[in-house]
Motif scaffolding. Structure first.
Motif, mmCIF file in Angstrom:
data_model
loop_
_atom_site.group_PDB
_atom_site.id
_atom_site.type_symbol
_atom_site.label_atom_id
_atom_site.label_comp_id
_atom_site.label_asym_id
_atom_site.label_seq_id
_atom_site.Cartn_x
_atom_site.Cartn_y
_atom_site.Cartn_z
ATOM 1 N N ALA A 1 57.070 37.198 35.161
ATOM 2 C CA ALA A 1 55.613 37.078 35.040
ATOM 3 C C ALA A 1 55.249 35.679 34.570
ATOM 4 O O ALA A 1 55.742 35.214 33.546
ATOM 5 N N ILE B 1 47.874 39.597 33.437
ATOM 6 C CA ILE B 1 47.445 40.557 34.451
ATOM 7 C C ILE B 1 45.940 40.736 34.315
ATOM 8 O O ILE B 1 45.448 41.166 33.264
ATOM 9 N N LEU C 1 53.860 42.113 38.412
ATOM 10 C CA LEU C 1 52.565 42.747 38.609
ATOM 11 C C LEU C 1 51.440 41.725 38.711
ATOM 12 O O LEU C 1 50.473 41.918 39.456
ATOM 13 N N SER C 2 51.564 40.627 38.004
ATOM 14 C CA SER C 2 50.515 39.612 38.030
ATOM 15 C C SER C 2 50.522 38.787 39.306
ATOM 16 O O SER C 2 49.611 37.983 39.530
ATOM 17 N N PRO D 1 46.827 40.087 41.119
ATOM 18 C CA PRO D 1 47.651 41.222 40.684
ATOM 19 C C PRO D 1 47.570 42.381 41.678
ATOM 20 O O PRO D 1 46.475 42.832 42.020
ATOM 21 N N TYR D 2 48.714 42.819 42.142
ATOM 22 C CA TYR D 2 48.777 43.947 43.066
ATOM 23 C C TYR D 2 49.432 45.137 42.391
ATOM 24 O O TYR D 2 50.525 45.031 41.847
ATOM 25 N N ASP E 1 44.847 45.252 45.405
ATOM 26 C CA ASP E 1 44.349 44.316 44.404
ATOM 27 C C ASP E 1 43.665 45.089 43.282
ATOM 28 O O ASP E 1 42.584 45.647 43.463
ATOM 29 N N SER F 1 42.423 43.889 40.552
ATOM 30 C CA SER F 1 41.347 43.156 39.893
ATOM 31 C C SER F 1 40.001 43.348 40.578
ATOM 32 O O SER F 1 38.960 43.162 39.950
#
Length: 384
Positions: free
Chosen positions: A216, A220, A257-258, A291-292, A307, A309
């Motif tokens: 990372a 996130i 994750l980010s 982030p997915y 996505d 976000s």
């Protein structure tokens, strides 16, 4: 499944600790400097229609797959802080039941013969379901992680592969996996690395530890741009946690994750002649993504990217055309999805940002949670 009466705290893990992400971010950006740009296409207008196919008032399903007969297999992660039961199968109009059976989800069953903490699932075309069991229960107790093979036609477990202690670290947390070419490719989120296990019993190797592509490099960002926080109120750090494999099993896609998403040839990972130095430079930045919460791949190689976000789903075609196909507030934290051979995309709206591990220790899930279906085969071709 029973409703929960309390919210158990999640065991400590580096995922929840504050980290020096600035250095990791600089490394990731430097590594990504040679990426090829995708061609943006206008978003679909209107968005792709979504059909609500399953709900739960007790369980935050993070990953789902769909069987040919219409039943869903859903994974509920132990780390969310919700009392829930591993793997379940969902038949239309029926209550969820443990999968593959109650014994394999019973905490009194010996750890080698049960799913302690399922972390990822993958359904192959021949009906084989592969399950990654992290071995880390909700109360923090640890068992040896393993890979489990289930025949979905019979519902029988056909084999297990324990992950060797030599391939692990004291703080390992195995979080994602894909199988292809007779090997399991496993992401270690706790101490970022890839573990490659030969399923014919010819050994396991730990590769690329702390490689920037697996680490990372930024916070996130969840809905509304909010930075995810661990139970202690610090920035949540989640290393490699999402993975997909191309239909021909030649390419592995993965990301923290980010974000961002990287691509790596599986032939490089299974060739023992490839040196560690060569491996370090092998990942290619595939897309500088937000982030997915999930990555799914269709039969034609199109990636479907969730996505978290913006509550959106994007597609990235083999021609590298990038297009948003849906934005919908109902897709609150779209997580691990699945595309059927005939082009039906199933995606859980998991609300993980409202669970204690990512919400500063608070439990704020707005029940019920949902699984949606989108007919991606009926969408118009992506053009720019």
């Amino acid at each position: 499944m029973s409703s929960h009466d309390s919210v158990p705290s999640r065991p400590y893990h580096p995922r929840h600790a504050g980290a020096a992400i600035a250095l990791a971010g600089a490394l990731a950006l430097a590594h990504a400097s040679g990426a090829h740009a995708a061609k943006p296409a206008p978003p679909l207008d209107p968005s792709a229609p979504m059909e609500d196919v399953a709900t739960s008032s007790t369980t935050t399903w993070e990953r789902v797959i769909a069987l040919p007969d219409g039943r869903l297999i859903a994974l509920a992660p132990a780390w969310t802080g919700v009392k829930q039961g591993g793997l379940v199968i969902l038949a239309p109009g029926q209550q969820p039941v443990p999968y593959p059976d109650a014994t394999w989800n019973d905490p009194t069953t010996p750890a080698t013969q049960r799913l302690v903490a399922p972390a990822d699932i993958q359904l192959q075309a021949d009906g084989t379901l592969w399950v990654l069991d992290s071995g880390i229960a909700a109360d923090g107790t640890r068992a040896q992680p393993k890979v489990v093979r289930i025949d979905t036609a019979s519902g029988q477990v056909k084999g297990t592969w324990a992950i060797d202690a030599a391939a692990l670290r004291p703080d390992s947390l195995l979080s994602t996996m894909r199988v292809g070419n007779g090997h399991a490719y496993i992401g270690d989120e706790g101490v970022p690395a890839l573990i490659v296990a030969d399923l014919d019993g010819h050994g396991q190797r730990r590769l690329m530890e702390h490689n920037p592509a697996l680490t990372a490099g930024r916070p996130i960002l969840g809905p509304d741009g909010r930075v995810m926080q661990n139970q202690s109120g610090h920035t949540a750090i989640i290393n490699v946690s999402q993975m997909a494999i191309s239909p021909d099993e030649k390419w592995l896609y993965f990301e923290p994750l980010s974000g961002p998403i990287y691509k790596l040839g599986t032939d490089v990972l299974i060739d023992p002649k490839v040196t560690p130095i060569e491996l370090e430079d092998s990942p290619t930045l595939w897309y500088k993504s937000p982030p997915y919460g999930g990555i799914a791949v269709g039969a034609d190689g199109t990636l479907y990217l969730n996505d978290v976000s913006t509550s959106s789903i994007f597609r990235l075609t083999p021609r590298r055309i990038y297009q948003r196909i849906v934005t919908d507030p109902r897709l609150h934290w779209p997580a691990g999805s699945y595309v059927t051979p005939d082009g039906m995309l199933y995606v859980p709206a998991a609300q993980l940002d409202r669970t204690p591990a990512l919400d500063g220790g608070k439990m704020e899930v707005s029940w019920p949670v949902h699984v949606y279906r989108i007919n991606v085969a009926a969408l118009p071709e992506a053009k720019f």
